[in-house]
Every structure is written in C-alpha cells, then in structure tokens.
Design an enzyme around this catalytic site. Structure first.
Site, PDB file in Angstrom:
ATOM      1  N   SER A   1       0.837  -1.199   0.000  1.00  0.00           N
ATOM      2  CA  SER A   1       0.000   0.000   0.000  1.00  0.00           C
ATOM      3  C   SER A   1       0.870   1.247   0.000  1.00  0.00           C
ATOM      4  CB  SER A   1      -0.851  -0.024   1.272  1.00  0.00           C
ATOM      5  OG  SER A   1      -1.411   1.229   1.523  1.00  0.00           O
TER       6      SER A   1
ATOM      7  N   TYR B   1      -2.046  -1.474  10.782  1.00  0.00           N
ATOM      8  CA  TYR B   1      -2.316  -2.018   9.443  1.00  0.00           C
ATOM      9  C   TYR B   1      -1.165  -1.652   8.501  1.00  0.00           C
ATOM     10  CZ  TYR B   1      -3.722  -1.421   4.616  1.00  0.00           C
ATOM     11  OH  TYR B   1      -3.711  -1.403   3.246  1.00  0.00           O
TER      12      TYR B   1
ATOM     13  N   LYS C   1       2.022  -3.979   6.626  1.00  0.00           N
ATOM     14  CA  LYS C   1       2.425  -3.994   5.204  1.00  0.00           C
ATOM     15  C   LYS C   1       3.937  -3.725   5.082  1.00  0.00           C
ATOM     16  CE  LYS C   1      -1.595  -4.688   3.267  1.00  0.00           C
ATOM     17  NZ  LYS C   1      -1.876  -5.974   2.603  1.00  0.00           N
TER      18      LYS C   1
ATOM     19  N   ARG D   1      -5.782  12.654  -2.998  1.00  0.00           N
ATOM     20  CA  ARG D   1      -5.347  11.263  -3.143  1.00  0.00           C
ATOM     21  C   ARG D   1      -5.329  10.859  -4.614  1.00  0.00           C
ATOM     22  NH1 ARG D   1      -4.565  12.386   1.262  1.00  0.00           N
ATOM     23  NH2 ARG D   1      -5.054  11.327   3.221  1.00  0.00           N
TER      24      ARG D   1
HETATM   25  C1  UD1 Z   1      -6.687   4.808   3.916  1.00  0.00           C
HETATM   26  C2  UD1 Z   1      -5.567   4.373   4.791  1.00  0.00           C
HETATM   27  C3  UD1 Z   1      -4.603   3.525   3.998  1.00  0.00           C
HETATM   28  C4  UD1 Z   1      -5.323   2.361   3.346  1.00  0.00           C
HETATM   29  C5  UD1 Z   1      -6.471   2.890   2.490  1.00  0.00           C
HETATM   30  C6  UD1 Z   1      -7.310   1.770   1.907  1.00  0.00           C
HETATM   31  C7  UD1 Z   1      -5.213   6.073   6.542  1.00  0.00           C
HETATM   32  C8  UD1 Z   1      -4.291   7.136   7.075  1.00  0.00           C
HETATM   33  N1  UD1 Z   1      -4.864   5.507   5.384  1.00  0.00           N
HETATM   34  O1  UD1 Z   1      -6.162   5.674   2.910  1.00  0.00           O
HETATM   35  O2  UD1 Z   1      -3.620   3.040   4.860  1.00  0.00           O
HETATM   36  O3  UD1 Z   1      -4.428   1.622   2.526  1.00  0.00           O
HETATM   37  O4  UD1 Z   1      -7.324   3.707   3.299  1.00  0.00           O
HETATM   38  O5  UD1 Z   1      -8.015   1.092   2.888  1.00  0.00           O
HETATM   39  O6  UD1 Z   1      -6.214   5.762   7.128  1.00  0.00           O
HETATM   40  N2  UD1 Z   1     -12.273  11.265   3.844  1.00  0.00           N
HETATM   41  C9  UD1 Z   1     -13.259  12.141   4.251  1.00  0.00           C
HETATM   42  N3  UD1 Z   1     -14.393  11.616   4.818  1.00  0.00           N
HETATM   43  C10 UD1 Z   1     -14.588  10.267   4.976  1.00  0.00           C
HETATM   44  C11 UD1 Z   1     -13.565   9.382   4.553  1.00  0.00           C
HETATM   45  C12 UD1 Z   1     -12.417   9.915   4.000  1.00  0.00           C
HETATM   46  O7  UD1 Z   1     -13.127  13.360   4.143  1.00  0.00           O
HETATM   47  O8  UD1 Z   1     -15.638   9.861   5.506  1.00  0.00           O
HETATM   48  C13 UD1 Z   1     -11.053  11.820   3.198  1.00  0.00           C
HETATM   49  C14 UD1 Z   1      -9.755  11.488   3.952  1.00  0.00           C
HETATM   50  O9  UD1 Z   1      -9.487  12.459   4.914  1.00  0.00           O
HETATM   51  C15 UD1 Z   1      -8.761  11.489   2.765  1.00  0.00           C
HETATM   52  C16 UD1 Z   1      -9.589  10.983   1.574  1.00  0.00           C
HETATM   53  O10 UD1 Z   1     -10.942  11.201   1.931  1.00  0.00           O
HETATM   54  O11 UD1 Z   1      -8.341  12.805   2.478  1.00  0.00           O
HETATM   55  C17 UD1 Z   1      -9.390   9.499   1.304  1.00  0.00           C
HETATM   56  O12 UD1 Z   1      -9.606   8.763   2.515  1.00  0.00           O
HETATM   57  P1  UD1 Z   1      -9.691   7.157   2.529  1.00  0.00           P
HETATM   58  O13 UD1 Z   1     -10.620   6.695   1.473  1.00  0.00           O
HETATM   59  O14 UD1 Z   1      -9.976   6.730   3.931  1.00  0.00           O
HETATM   60  O15 UD1 Z   1      -8.239   6.708   2.080  1.00  0.00           O
HETATM   61  P2  UD1 Z   1      -6.794   7.079   2.689  1.00  0.00           P
HETATM   62  O16 UD1 Z   1      -6.903   7.781   3.980  1.00  0.00           O
HETATM   63  O17 UD1 Z   1      -6.012   7.750   1.609  1.00  0.00           O
END
Ligand code: UD1
Length: 337
Positions: free
Chosen positions: A126, A151, A155, A233
């Site tokens: 990841s 987690y 990895k 992202r």
């Molecule tokens: C997360 C994990 C990563 C994992 C990946 C897939 C963390 C720090 N990272 O990545 O290790 O491999 O998921 O499972 O947790 N967001 C919102 N509202 C929400 C959900 C997310 O604003 O309800 C935002 C987050 O702040 C981020 C973006 O959306 O900026 C993507 O979030 P998410 O889908 O959870 O992925 P990651 O955090 O990049």
C-alpha cells in the site's frame, strides 16, 4: 498449458476484480478466502462475468496444514497474496490481531510455497508505507517507514520480510505492488467494494450517502495546503488495478528478484473534487459537512507511476467519471446487501 495462479483473499474487493482479469487472460484460478470480509456469492459473480470456473477453498491462510493440502492437490505456478485485515481504525484498537493475522499468513504461505518449490509471489502492499513523506509524487525508491497505524506497519514489515526471503534464496521472484486509492467497480455491477458496517474510506461512504443508507458525508478538514483545502489522493479504478496484477504476473513468471511498483494514476484529486464529480456524473446530491482533520491523514498522496508504465507496459485507462459512475452503479445494485 495455461498457468495456475493461487489467489488468497480472492473474493475480496481487489481480489475478485483480479480473478476476473486473470480468467479473461486464460489463467486457471484457485481462490483461498476465509470469508472474514467477503461472501461466497462473489465466486458465482466472478464466474457469471467471465463464463469460467474457479476452484474455491474456504480456508484461512494461517492454517498451514490446509494450505499444504491445496499445494498437494494442484501444481501452482504463482501466488497473488491479497488476504489480510485492512481496517485502519480497527488495527489501532487490535494491533495484535492485525500483526498476527497479516504477518502469520504471509509466513505460512511463503513457507509452504518454499516446500513445494513455488517461488513466484505478488504481494498487495500500500501507499501507506510512504508514511508521512510530503515529497509527492511518491517514487518506489523513496525511503519507506513512519507508518501511522498497525495495518500500515504490517504492510511495511511484510515488505521487509519478503526482501529478506529473497536475500536468503535468489530463486524467488517477488513483486510488491503499492496500491494508491482503489475505487470503482466492475461495470456489470456484480462485484465491488462492500465493507461491513460504517465505511472508513471515502468512496464507500459517499456511495452509502447516495443510496440513502447514511445521512451525510463528513469531510475531514478543509485547511490542508491543497487546491481547495481538502485532502488529495490518487484514486485508481479497481479494474485498472486488477490489470496491473496481470501485467506484473506476466513479467514475474519469467523473472527472479524483488520488484516494487506503485499502482496509481499519477494524478491527485481532492475530496471535494471527488464529491463534485460524483454529483455531476450520477446526478444525485451528496449532503456533506466539513469537520476536523482525521488523525493519521496526510495532506497529499499520489504516485509516480512511470516505473509500472515503463517496465510492465501498464497504463490505467479509466478516468474519474468512470470511477464514480461504476462505484454508484455497484451500490445501487447491492443496496442493503
Ligand atoms: C486509507 C488508509 C490507507 C489504506 C487505504 C485503503 C489512513 C491514514 N490511510 O487511505 O492506509 O491503505 O485507506 O483502505 O487511514 N475522507 C473524508 N471523509 C470520509 C472518509 C475519507 O473526508 O468519511 C477523506 C480522507 O481524509 C482522505 C480521503 O478522503 O483525504 C481518502 O480517505 P480514505 O478513502 O480513507 O483513504 P486514505 O486515507 O487515503
């Protein structure tokens, strides 16, 4: 003769899409999955999409005797190892469970592969291994570490273990794939991501708001140093990601050594850009509110994916509109499932 590929976690989100692409490319597929975060019906859906059969074992990869039995029964040419726990928040609450399951399963698998002289392995890693590095885009030769949860650390540890395995025995061919943010689903709407309970990740959450299962999205912070203040992202369509595995496999079958590839598109989108793309493409409103930052989040994460393009000949073809459309299509088809 067609090659036979063992896919652990093959009924999960990325695993199921990869099984489809493997079958489409004429590989024989054997799946091991203990259904801890998937359903047996996914097997039928993979077979319905491809018109081909897979062999399925409801077994934990930690069960060494049962894994040996599977290797005794079939000649396996390579293994793709997806199986593992992946909920970031849960891993903070249950670190021992995460380390035990994710690391033990990999050790058991590698030990049995060694016994049966099957030394070709693709491992699901990841972008989380880049930790809180701020020097985007992330390149495979960057220093890894600084992971923010068990987690992610599991990895990272597994990457180290696989490197050590190769140092001890140069007959191994090991490909480590570092995924960025997979979203979307197969266009049939038959397979996709369906996490149990309230989702942690952005796209499942938006999709559940869209189908009326959740009230509104919380956006975690709008004060990052990004285009609109929300986190950025590298979202990648899961079918493109699955095809990355097929390309990596075809190279691995003829090669030894450890190779690492980022699988991302190389382009970052902010949370608001994703929400707006979802609204526009699917013509449905997504109510949201801005809340404080989520701990452990970085501002920006996206891949330098030139290595995979150059060495694997892999090129993602789906855009953001495809990703948000296919995610919604899957959720509409599988509401309350
Ligand atoms: C997360 C994990 C990563 C994992 C990946 C897939 C963390 C720090 N990272 O990545 O290790 O491999 O998921 O499972 O947790 N967001 C919102 N509202 C929400 C959900 C997310 O604003 O309800 C935002 C987050 O702040 C981020 C973006 O959306 O900026 C993507 O979030 P998410 O889908 O959870 O992925 P990651 O955090 O990049």
């Amino acid at each position: 003769m067609n090659k036979t590929i063992l896919v652990t976690g093959g009924l999960g989100y990325i695993g199921s899409h990869t099984c489809v692409e493997l079958l489409n490319n004429n590989y024989n597929v054997i799946v091991i999955d203990n259904l801890s975060n998937s359903k047996e019906s996914v097997k039928d859906n993979i077979e319905a999409i491809t018109g081909k059969k897979i062999i399925f074992y409801n077994v934990s990869v930690c069960d060494m005797e049962k894994i040996r039995d599977i290797f005794r029964k079939s000649k396996i040419d390579a293994v793709i190892h997806f199986a593992g726990y992946k909920a970031v928040g849960e891993s903070v609450m249950k670190p021992l469970l995460y380390y035990q399951n994710n690391i033990d399963s990999t050790l058991v698998l590698c030990q049995v592969m060694n016994e049966f002289n099957c030394k070709k392995l693709i491992f699901s890693s990841s972008a989380t291994v880049y930790g809180n590095n701020t020097n985007v885009p992330f390149r495979e030769d960057y220093k890894v570490g600084g992971t923010t949860n068990p987690y992610g650390t599991s990895k990272l540890f597994i990457e180290h273990i696989l490197n050590d395995l190769y140092i001890s025995d140069n007959e191994w061919g090991i490909t480590i794939l570092r995924y960025f943010n997979p979203i979307g689903a197969h266009k049939s709407g038959l397979i996709g991501e369906n996490p149990n309970g309230i989702p942690n990740n952005l796209m499942p959450y938006i999709s559940k708001v869209a189908v009326g299962e959740l009230k509104e999205l919380s956006i975690f912070g709008n004060d990052y140093d990004t285009v609109d203040g929300t986190g950025v992202r590298d979202y990648i369509h899961v079918v493109d990601l699955a095809n990355g595995h097929v390309k990596a496999l075809s190279k691995l079958l003829d090669n030894k050594g450890v190779s690492i590839y980022n699988l991302g598109t190389g382009k970052g989108y902010s949370v608001l850009e994703i929400v707006n793309a979802f609204i526009k493409e699917n013509k449905i409103n997504i109510p949201y509110k801005i809340v404080s930052r989520r701990s452990g989040d970085v501002a920006v994460s996206y891949a330098d994916s030139t290595k995979a393009k150059k060495e694997l000949g892999w090129m993602p073809i789906y855009g953001i509109e495809d990703m948000v459309r296919d995610s919604y299509n899957f959720y509409r088809n599988n509401k309350n499932d």
